[in-house]
Design a protein around this motif. Sequence first.
Motif, PDB file in Angstrom:
ATOM      1  N   VAL A  61       0.856  -1.185   0.000  1.00  0.00           N
ATOM      2  CA  VAL A  61       0.000   0.000   0.000  1.00  0.00           C
ATOM      3  C   VAL A  61       0.892   1.236   0.000  1.00  0.00           C
ATOM      4  O   VAL A  61       2.104   1.149   0.244  1.00  0.00           O
ATOM      5  CB  VAL A  61      -0.947   0.019   1.226  1.00  0.00           C
ATOM      6  CG1 VAL A  61      -1.915  -1.153   1.178  1.00  0.00           C
ATOM      7  CG2 VAL A  61      -0.146  -0.010   2.529  1.00  0.00           C
ATOM      8  N   GLU A  62       0.324   2.386  -0.281  1.00  0.00           N
ATOM      9  CA  GLU A  62       1.107   3.608  -0.406  1.00  0.00           C
ATOM     10  C   GLU A  62       1.923   3.919   0.842  1.00  0.00           C
ATOM     11  O   GLU A  62       3.055   4.403   0.757  1.00  0.00           O
ATOM     12  CB  GLU A  62       0.178   4.785  -0.738  1.00  0.00           C
ATOM     13  CG  GLU A  62      -0.392   4.742  -2.149  1.00  0.00           C
ATOM     14  CD  GLU A  62      -1.189   5.988  -2.475  1.00  0.00           C
ATOM     15  OE1 GLU A  62      -1.148   6.936  -1.665  1.00  0.00           O
ATOM     16  OE2 GLU A  62      -1.836   6.021  -3.536  1.00  0.00           O
ATOM     17  N   SER A  63       1.367   3.635   2.010  1.00  0.00           N
ATOM     18  CA  SER A  63       2.071   3.957   3.257  1.00  0.00           C
ATOM     19  C   SER A  63       3.301   3.083   3.486  1.00  0.00           C
ATOM     20  O   SER A  63       4.110   3.378   4.365  1.00  0.00           O
ATOM     21  CB  SER A  63       1.118   3.826   4.449  1.00  0.00           C
ATOM     22  OG  SER A  63       0.608   2.509   4.541  1.00  0.00           O
ATOM     23  N   ASP A  64       3.473   2.007   2.708  1.00  0.00           N
ATOM     24  CA  ASP A  64       4.661   1.166   2.833  1.00  0.00           C
ATOM     25  C   ASP A  64       5.890   1.838   2.229  1.00  0.00           C
ATOM     26  O   ASP A  64       7.023   1.459   2.553  1.00  0.00           O
ATOM     27  CB  ASP A  64       4.444  -0.180   2.141  1.00  0.00           C
ATOM     28  CG  ASP A  64       3.478  -1.086   2.894  1.00  0.00           C
ATOM     29  OD1 ASP A  64       3.503  -1.051   4.139  1.00  0.00           O
ATOM     30  OD2 ASP A  64       2.704  -1.812   2.237  1.00  0.00           O
ATOM     31  N   LYS A 117       8.375   4.187   2.308  1.00  0.00           N
ATOM     32  CA  LYS A 117       9.042   5.113   3.211  1.00  0.00           C
ATOM     33  C   LYS A 117      10.385   4.517   3.601  1.00  0.00           C
ATOM     34  O   LYS A 117      10.696   3.373   3.231  1.00  0.00           O
ATOM     35  CB  LYS A 117       8.177   5.351   4.453  1.00  0.00           C
ATOM     36  CG  LYS A 117       7.799   4.078   5.211  1.00  0.00           C
ATOM     37  CD  LYS A 117       6.874   4.402   6.382  1.00  0.00           C
ATOM     38  CE  LYS A 117       6.511   3.140   7.154  1.00  0.00           C
ATOM     39  NZ  LYS A 117       5.639   3.457   8.319  1.00  0.00           N
ATOM     40  N   GLY A 169       5.957   0.323  11.850  1.00  0.00           N
ATOM     41  CA  GLY A 169       4.579   0.152  11.430  1.00  0.00           C
ATOM     42  C   GLY A 169       4.386  -0.686  10.184  1.00  0.00           C
ATOM     43  O   GLY A 169       3.248  -0.919   9.761  1.00  0.00           O
ATOM     44  N   THR A 170       5.482  -1.158   9.586  1.00  0.00           N
ATOM     45  CA  THR A 170       5.358  -1.999   8.396  1.00  0.00           C
ATOM     46  C   THR A 170       5.231  -3.472   8.787  1.00  0.00           C
ATOM     47  O   THR A 170       5.772  -3.899   9.806  1.00  0.00           O
ATOM     48  CB  THR A 170       6.570  -1.839   7.469  1.00  0.00           C
ATOM     49  OG1 THR A 170       7.755  -2.244   8.188  1.00  0.00           O
ATOM     50  CG2 THR A 170       6.732  -0.397   7.024  1.00  0.00           C
ATOM     51  N   CYS A 229      13.726  -0.684   5.674  1.00  0.00           N
ATOM     52  CA  CYS A 229      12.580  -1.191   4.908  1.00  0.00           C
ATOM     53  C   CYS A 229      13.101  -2.155   3.848  1.00  0.00           C
ATOM     54  O   CYS A 229      13.060  -1.873   2.643  1.00  0.00           O
ATOM     55  CB  CYS A 229      11.811  -0.038   4.267  1.00  0.00           C
ATOM     56  SG  CYS A 229      10.916   0.985   5.437  1.00  0.00           S
ATOM     57  N   ASP A 232      10.813   6.055  -0.259  1.00  0.00           N
ATOM     58  CA  ASP A 232       9.610   6.857  -0.462  1.00  0.00           C
ATOM     59  C   ASP A 232       9.312   7.131  -1.928  1.00  0.00           C
ATOM     60  O   ASP A 232       8.354   7.843  -2.247  1.00  0.00           O
ATOM     61  CB  ASP A 232       9.708   8.180   0.307  1.00  0.00           C
ATOM     62  CG  ASP A 232      10.995   8.934  -0.010  1.00  0.00           C
ATOM     63  OD1 ASP A 232      11.785   8.454  -0.858  1.00  0.00           O
ATOM     64  OD2 ASP A 232      11.205  10.003   0.583  1.00  0.00           O
TER      65      ASP A 232
END
Length: 290
Positions: A60-63, A65, A70-71, A104, A132
């Motif tokens: 998803v987009e929030s991944d 970064k 939170g991942t 990440c 990002d």
Amino acid sequence: QETLIADQLRILENMEIEDDYPDADDDIGEEPRRVRVVQPARPSQSKHRVEKTNKFQGLVESDFKTNPAGTSWRARDSLGGLLAKRLHQLTGMPFESRPANRRCQVYVQELFRIKKDGAPPHTAKFTLWLDDTCAYHGFYIEKSHERLDITWDWTRFTLALATQGELWQQMMAAMREHNLQWQADIIDQATRQIVTTYYIRTTAEGLTLTEGDGAPKAIDQAGFAGWIDHLPADSWCDFYLYQRLSPQQAIGMRVGLADHVAKVWQALLPLYEASIRRGTPSGSASPSGR
């Protein structure tokens, strides 16, 4: 009962593979399972078994970064584990995943090559990472800022690329087919900062080498090996051969992202195998002797 650690690893490896390949007809032996023939499972059964226990439904987009807080996609019951499963299904080799510390990023390599204490071994591996702007995935290997011994796969990797014409052709074919490029980050160990980045890309004629924002220069196999030979001996080097995916591409693939990535990694398997091969004499090193 006392047993060798190597025997225990072979037993665990075979137990895991037999879960995925119940029709396999070979017994535990002295050779690693990756060099023996395994009857492939029926795709429908294998896919059902993986998806039943895996939580990954897509990025998803929030991944996208640089902070992994939170991942969840790096976990073994998410994309990390699914990548290892897919590559195992394609190759029959016992791949396992582990998340990179505070990044990440996830690493995938053979089960018996992962250190139990979690410390990164000096081994070639496959990797996927996000920032990002993009998703990246491919082959990764590292060079120390100190003198290398035979425990570092870098010594086999550099020698293979310099001397094996067939491997060079396989690498070039994979780069063209999957739009891959090399990236070498030269890192100062005192500051832990990247001081120079090199890019090696394909053209219609062959390869080009670019330092930072400089002009590209054409290189062949000998030039590539010579350039590696003259990388700073006192600097760490992170070396990647990777494909870049935009967030839209990666998100749009959903669960199919794991299939796409694993197929690209399968094309890079000759490079991985040449780097981990233990047939190199213990006194050998890379052409640079580093």
